[in-house]
Write an enzyme that holds these catalytic residues in place. Sequence first.
Site, PDB file in Angstrom:
ATOM      1  N   CYS A   1      43.076  32.915  32.721  1.00  0.00           N
ATOM      2  CA  CYS A   1      42.330  33.420  33.716  1.00  0.00           C
ATOM      3  C   CYS A   1      43.252  34.542  34.393  1.00  0.00           C
ATOM      4  O   CYS A   1      44.261  34.373  34.822  1.00  0.00           O
ATOM      5  CB  CYS A   1      42.233  32.317  34.862  1.00  0.00           C
ATOM      6  SG  CYS A   1      41.671  32.642  36.431  1.00  0.00           S
TER       7      CYS A   1
ATOM      8  N   CYS B   1      37.504  39.721  38.250  1.00  0.00           N
ATOM      9  CA  CYS B   1      37.537  38.828  37.155  1.00  0.00           C
ATOM     10  C   CYS B   1      38.145  39.516  36.037  1.00  0.00           C
ATOM     11  O   CYS B   1      37.718  40.609  35.471  1.00  0.00           O
ATOM     12  CB  CYS B   1      36.117  38.400  36.580  1.00  0.00           C
ATOM     13  SG  CYS B   1      36.476  37.325  35.291  1.00  0.00           S
TER      14      CYS B   1
END
Length: 345
Positions: free
Chosen positions: A102, A266
């Site tokens: 992530c 993101c």
Amino acid sequence: MMTAQNIADFKMDTSREIITIDSHTAGESTRLIVGGVGPVAGNTLFEKLVTFKRELDPVRCLLTQEPRGGSGVLAALVTEGVTPGADFGLIYMDAKRYPYLCGHGTIGAVVTLVKTGAIKVAEGENPIIIDTPAGPMTATAIVNGQRLVSVAISMVPAFVHSTGNIVDVPGFGSLSVDLVYAGGFFAMVSSRDTGISLGVENGKRLVDLGMKIIDAANDQLRVFHPERPDVTTVDVAEFYDPDMHETMEGRNIVVYGESHMDRSPCGTGTTAKLALLHHHGRIKPHQTLTNYSPLNTSFEAEIIDLKKVGSFDAVGVQIRGNAHITGVHRFFLDPDDPFQQGFML
């Protein structure tokens, strides 16, 4: 009257207390677990992830599901490093799954550990090596005037698995999907093909469609990673605006987990976008793309090298962003609490 000292001295009659430091990276939350979870067995971060999932999954549920969390909470456990020179490791988790990587969570972890003094930095560029279930990655904490101004992270190699895959999406019809690996597999969909603009006013429609695309891709397509036989599923849907790319800008809405829309641009999603653009010859190494989130926050990204992953042409991408600490939390598990592992509605 309750005082700060009363709160500091407060204790619960429980068998477990978990300490987290929360932050947000460009609007997307990270809940960094820094206390209350002992060492996790495993010689690699992937082995540690498997152990955590098998033995400690209630911790994930406790911290990421309601009533203590929610679909937008990404938690990450700080572990010791397992590869030579690694400063620490991270196991990522959300209300539904354990992502292998992530980007926003890694930036949040680095900022948190630097600002709390757990990692010492000096003026200028400070390299930091982080072990993840997707492999080691390098971050650079950039300090100017004794202030942490940004964190650059070098993502694991990303590659285009296949393009132009037609999937039948229930309630929508046929859609063309490109499959890209960027720490996990993304189903990339152009907003031209959906006819839905990438504004927050369309967030619910895109989240619903994104979850259906993820399910359809897993039902109708097959993915594989030549070096990671454990990576076999499509976990994320990314809607992107192709009209912005000519000016080296981008906008996307990324959908994952329990029907969650990423508030940030993101990190892995931005990496997947650059891999796809390079595949189509629309971006070259060392060109900077500014990628925007639904909140108009942004990451800067560039391809810093070209690689091979098995027979796939791959890119190494660097993402630059920042994060901000929002709070320090002590989570308790009351033995009388009916929601010992949380819930999701």
